[in-house]
Design a protein around this motif. Structure first.
Motif, PDB file in Angstrom:
ATOM      1  N   LEU A  63      -4.119  40.099  -3.223  1.00 28.21           N
ATOM      2  CA  LEU A  63      -4.424  41.470  -3.467  1.00 28.21           C
ATOM      3  C   LEU A  63      -4.580  42.066  -1.982  1.00 28.21           C
ATOM      4  O   LEU A  63      -3.987  43.217  -1.591  1.00 28.21           O
ATOM      5  CB  LEU A  63      -5.337  41.729  -4.340  1.00 28.21           C
ATOM      6  CG  LEU A  63      -5.314  41.438  -5.716  1.00 28.21           C
ATOM      7  CD1 LEU A  63      -6.444  41.727  -6.711  1.00 28.21           C
ATOM      8  CD2 LEU A  63      -4.084  42.472  -6.403  1.00 28.21           C
ATOM      9  N   ALA A  64      -5.433  41.557  -1.101  1.00 26.52           N
ATOM     10  CA  ALA A  64      -5.489  41.811   0.221  1.00 26.52           C
ATOM     11  C   ALA A  64      -4.201  41.907   0.837  1.00 26.52           C
ATOM     12  O   ALA A  64      -4.062  42.895   1.725  1.00 26.52           O
ATOM     13  CB  ALA A  64      -6.603  40.748   0.915  1.00 26.52           C
ATOM     14  N   ALA A  65      -3.234  40.861   0.907  1.00 23.84           N
ATOM     15  CA  ALA A  65      -2.219  40.881   1.548  1.00 23.84           C
ATOM     16  C   ALA A  65      -1.268  41.906   1.123  1.00 23.84           C
ATOM     17  O   ALA A  65      -0.502  42.861   1.945  1.00 23.84           O
ATOM     18  CB  ALA A  65      -1.305  39.675   1.465  1.00 23.84           C
ATOM     19  N   LEU A  66      -1.114  42.406  -0.293  1.00 21.10           N
ATOM     20  CA  LEU A  66      -0.553  43.446  -0.807  1.00 21.10           C
ATOM     21  C   LEU A  66      -1.091  44.843  -0.289  1.00 21.10           C
ATOM     22  O   LEU A  66       0.027  45.707   0.091  1.00 21.10           O
ATOM     23  CB  LEU A  66      -0.663  43.180  -2.315  1.00 21.10           C
ATOM     24  CG  LEU A  66       0.248  44.429  -3.021  1.00 21.10           C
ATOM     25  CD1 LEU A  66       1.811  44.290  -2.550  1.00 21.10           C
ATOM     26  CD2 LEU A  66       0.206  44.305  -4.493  1.00 21.10           C
ATOM     27  N   GLY A  67      -2.138  44.763  -0.229  1.00 21.15           N
ATOM     28  CA  GLY A  67      -2.861  46.119   0.286  1.00 21.15           C
ATOM     29  C   GLY A  67      -2.549  46.267   1.613  1.00 21.15           C
ATOM     30  O   GLY A  67      -2.194  47.398   1.989  1.00 21.15           O
ATOM     31  N   ALA A  68      -2.490  45.417   2.504  1.00 19.74           N
ATOM     32  CA  ALA A  68      -2.201  45.438   3.965  1.00 19.74           C
ATOM     33  C   ALA A  68      -0.775  45.798   4.101  1.00 19.74           C
ATOM     34  O   ALA A  68      -0.356  46.681   4.743  1.00 19.74           O
ATOM     35  CB  ALA A  68      -2.380  44.229   4.733  1.00 19.74           C
ATOM     36  N   TRP A  69       0.028  45.063   3.324  1.00 19.98           N
ATOM     37  CA  TRP A  69       1.588  45.612   3.455  1.00 19.98           C
ATOM     38  C   TRP A  69       1.891  46.790   2.834  1.00 19.98           C
ATOM     39  O   TRP A  69       2.641  47.478   3.797  1.00 19.98           O
ATOM     40  CB  TRP A  69       2.419  44.571   2.610  1.00 19.98           C
ATOM     41  CG  TRP A  69       3.896  44.862   2.750  1.00 19.98           C
ATOM     42  CD1 TRP A  69       4.724  44.466   3.441  1.00 19.98           C
ATOM     43  CD2 TRP A  69       4.549  45.610   1.324  1.00 19.98           C
ATOM     44  NE1 TRP A  69       6.034  45.171   3.145  1.00 19.98           N
ATOM     45  CE2 TRP A  69       5.793  45.788   1.771  1.00 19.98           C
ATOM     46  CE3 TRP A  69       3.968  46.331   0.257  1.00 19.98           C
ATOM     47  CZ2 TRP A  69       6.713  46.148   1.155  1.00 19.98           C
ATOM     48  CZ3 TRP A  69       4.958  46.683  -0.408  1.00 19.98           C
ATOM     49  CH2 TRP A  69       6.367  47.128  -0.237  1.00 19.98           C
ATOM     50  N   GLN A  70       1.108  47.396   1.969  1.00 16.58           N
ATOM     51  CA  GLN A  70       1.544  48.924   1.343  1.00 16.58           C
ATOM     52  C   GLN A  70       0.936  49.855   2.439  1.00 16.58           C
ATOM     53  O   GLN A  70       1.497  50.635   2.682  1.00 16.58           O
ATOM     54  CB  GLN A  70       0.734  48.863   0.118  1.00 16.58           C
ATOM     55  CG  GLN A  70       1.303  48.174  -0.948  1.00 16.58           C
ATOM     56  CD  GLN A  70       0.657  48.559  -2.368  1.00 16.58           C
ATOM     57  OE1 GLN A  70      -0.681  48.836  -2.314  1.00 16.58           O
ATOM     58  NE2 GLN A  70       1.273  48.439  -3.518  1.00 16.58           N
ATOM     59  N   LEU A  71      -0.376  49.527   2.964  1.00 18.10           N
ATOM     60  CA  LEU A  71      -0.758  50.370   4.166  1.00 18.10           C
ATOM     61  C   LEU A  71       0.183  50.399   5.444  1.00 18.10           C
ATOM     62  O   LEU A  71       0.459  51.518   6.018  1.00 18.10           O
ATOM     63  CB  LEU A  71      -2.017  49.736   4.711  1.00 18.10           C
ATOM     64  CG  LEU A  71      -2.845  50.918   5.682  1.00 18.10           C
ATOM     65  CD1 LEU A  71      -3.063  52.008   4.996  1.00 18.10           C
ATOM     66  CD2 LEU A  71      -3.914  50.111   6.057  1.00 18.10           C
ATOM     67  N   ASN A  72       0.728  49.515   5.748  1.00 18.44           N
ATOM     68  CA  ASN A  72       1.684  49.315   6.828  1.00 18.44           C
ATOM     69  C   ASN A  72       2.916  50.095   6.545  1.00 18.44           C
ATOM     70  O   ASN A  72       3.450  50.826   7.202  1.00 18.44           O
ATOM     71  CB  ASN A  72       2.049  47.769   7.406  1.00 18.44           C
ATOM     72  CG  ASN A  72       3.035  47.676   8.279  1.00 18.44           C
ATOM     73  OD1 ASN A  72       2.549  48.295   9.550  1.00 18.44           O
ATOM     74  ND2 ASN A  72       4.043  47.112   8.132  1.00 18.44           N
ATOM     75  N   TYR A  73       3.329  49.659   5.383  1.00 20.43           N
ATOM     76  CA  TYR A  73       4.818  50.528   4.842  1.00 20.43           C
ATOM     77  C   TYR A  73       4.482  52.106   4.906  1.00 20.43           C
ATOM     78  O   TYR A  73       5.322  52.849   5.143  1.00 20.43           O
ATOM     79  CB  TYR A  73       4.941  50.204   3.496  1.00 20.43           C
ATOM     80  CG  TYR A  73       6.156  50.725   2.710  1.00 20.43           C
ATOM     81  CD1 TYR A  73       7.438  50.376   3.083  1.00 20.43           C
ATOM     82  CD2 TYR A  73       5.773  51.880   1.776  1.00 20.43           C
ATOM     83  CE1 TYR A  73       8.832  51.024   2.568  1.00 20.43           C
ATOM     84  CE2 TYR A  73       7.225  52.572   1.313  1.00 20.43           C
ATOM     85  CZ  TYR A  73       8.309  52.171   1.666  1.00 20.43           C
ATOM     86  OH  TYR A  73       9.236  52.967   0.940  1.00 20.43           O
ATOM     87  N   LEU A  74       3.356  52.591   4.345  1.00 18.18           N
ATOM     88  CA  LEU A  74       3.118  53.927   4.156  1.00 18.18           C
ATOM     89  C   LEU A  74       2.983  54.373   5.627  1.00 18.18           C
ATOM     90  O   LEU A  74       3.497  55.616   6.149  1.00 18.18           O
ATOM     91  CB  LEU A  74       1.983  54.289   3.533  1.00 18.18           C
ATOM     92  CG  LEU A  74       1.886  54.059   1.931  1.00 18.18           C
ATOM     93  CD1 LEU A  74       0.491  54.028   1.454  1.00 18.18           C
ATOM     94  CD2 LEU A  74       3.003  55.108   1.384  1.00 18.18           C
ATOM     95  N   GLN A  75       2.330  53.770   6.506  1.00 20.55           N
ATOM     96  CA  GLN A  75       2.306  54.347   7.900  1.00 20.55           C
ATOM     97  C   GLN A  75       3.628  54.625   8.709  1.00 20.55           C
ATOM     98  O   GLN A  75       3.940  55.444   9.110  1.00 20.55           O
ATOM     99  CB  GLN A  75       1.481  53.432   8.779  1.00 20.55           C
ATOM    100  CG  GLN A  75      -0.002  53.417   8.497  1.00 20.55           C
ATOM    101  CD  GLN A  75      -0.948  52.343   9.435  1.00 20.55           C
ATOM    102  OE1 GLN A  75      -0.406  51.454   9.904  1.00 20.55           O
ATOM    103  NE2 GLN A  75      -2.295  52.521   9.529  1.00 20.55           N
ATOM    104  N   ASN A  76       4.485  53.427   8.339  1.00 25.49           N
ATOM    105  CA  ASN A  76       5.855  53.484   8.764  1.00 25.49           C
ATOM    106  C   ASN A  76       6.662  54.613   8.394  1.00 25.49           C
ATOM    107  O   ASN A  76       7.436  55.438   8.869  1.00 25.49           O
ATOM    108  CB  ASN A  76       6.672  52.227   8.658  1.00 25.49           C
ATOM    109  CG  ASN A  76       5.952  51.189   9.681  1.00 25.49           C
ATOM    110  OD1 ASN A  76       5.455  51.129  10.662  1.00 25.49           O
ATOM    111  ND2 ASN A  76       6.216  49.895   9.075  1.00 25.49           N
ATOM    112  N   TYR A  77       6.484  54.636   6.998  1.00 24.27           N
ATOM    113  CA  TYR A  77       7.091  55.812   6.162  1.00 24.27           C
ATOM    114  C   TYR A  77       6.745  57.279   6.646  1.00 24.27           C
ATOM    115  O   TYR A  77       7.852  58.187   7.150  1.00 24.27           O
ATOM    116  CB  TYR A  77       6.756  55.707   4.744  1.00 24.27           C
ATOM    117  CG  TYR A  77       7.468  56.861   4.034  1.00 24.27           C
ATOM    118  CD1 TYR A  77       9.141  56.725   3.649  1.00 24.27           C
ATOM    119  CD2 TYR A  77       6.604  57.867   3.449  1.00 24.27           C
ATOM    120  CE1 TYR A  77       9.336  57.740   2.829  1.00 24.27           C
ATOM    121  CE2 TYR A  77       7.383  58.810   2.878  1.00 24.27           C
ATOM    122  CZ  TYR A  77       8.657  58.879   2.654  1.00 24.27           C
ATOM    123  OH  TYR A  77       9.312  59.957   1.699  1.00 24.27           O
TER     124      TYR A  77
END
Length: 212
Positions: free
Chosen positions: A191-205
């Motif tokens: 869940l922590a890894a998924l949250g970090a990935w989602q955060l990084n994806y939203l920043q790039n978007y």
């Protein structure tokens, strides 16, 4: 004095075990095609002799049909008797440590009942001590002490079996707890890894859209 009290308590405890398996109950007649059997369950150790004494009232042809069967938890059937009344004796030696059921089914008109007395003896209780006394020419006190000794050994063996079983259950419980803990830690990491990935994806978007 302490030794006497200990022996007295042991004898009383053994005497209680000897009478605890004597049961008296009534079985109502049922008109169903496949009525649910009424069963009494007991446990026996491997190699132990089991003697079951059954006595029912009524008579054959009185409008009721009392059937009985003895079966263990592994599916072995030791005795089956259909439409019986009066005294019945069943004896067998257990091939393994298992639970066994003594089951009754009473078929007949609704409202009719059969009264049944059931006595289950196993191990030293099931042995014919009168025959042993006659063969070995033992005195009453000698045969009683021998019976108590064998019954005490059986109680010690049963306690050892319960201890080993408790240890196995504790090991299983601890193993289950470790697996649940490890699985919980894995879920948290995922869940922590998924949250970090989602955060990084939203920043790039947002950056690609010149929002931030």
């Amino acid at each position: 004095m302490r030794m006497f009290n200990g022996n007295l308590i042991l004898l009383l405890f053994i005497g209680f075990l000897s009478i605890a398996k004597g049961l008296r109950f009534e079985i109502e007649a049922k008109q169903e095609a496949n009525p649910e059997p009424f069963c009494i369950r007991d446990f026996v150790n491997e190699g132990q002799l089991v003697v079951i004494n059954i006595d029912s009232d009524g008579r054959i042809g009185d409008g009721q049909k009392l059937n009985m069967f003895v079966r263990d938890s592994t599916g072995n059937e030791y005795r089956r008797k259909n439409d019986f009344a009066g005294a019945l004796r069943v004896a067998f030696t257990a091939p393994s440590s298992t639970a066994f059921d003594v089951c009754f089914v009473n078929s007949g008109a609704t409202g009719m009942v059969r009264s049944v007395e059931l006595d289950i003896e196993s191990g030293s209780e099931a042995r014919d001590w009168n025959q042993i006394s006659a063969n070995e020419k033992l005195k009453p006190i000698e045969i009683e002490l021998r019976r108590v000794e064998e019954l005490s050994d059986e109680i010690v063996d049963e306690l050892a079996y319960l201890k080993n079983r408790e240890e196995r259950l504790r090991d299983t419980n601890e193993s289950t707890n470790r697996r649940v803990r490890n699985f919980s830690i894995l879920i948290i990491l995922v869940l922590a890894a998924l949250g970090a990935w989602q955060l990084n994806y939203l920043q790039n978007y947002f950056r690609s859209k010149n929002i931030i």
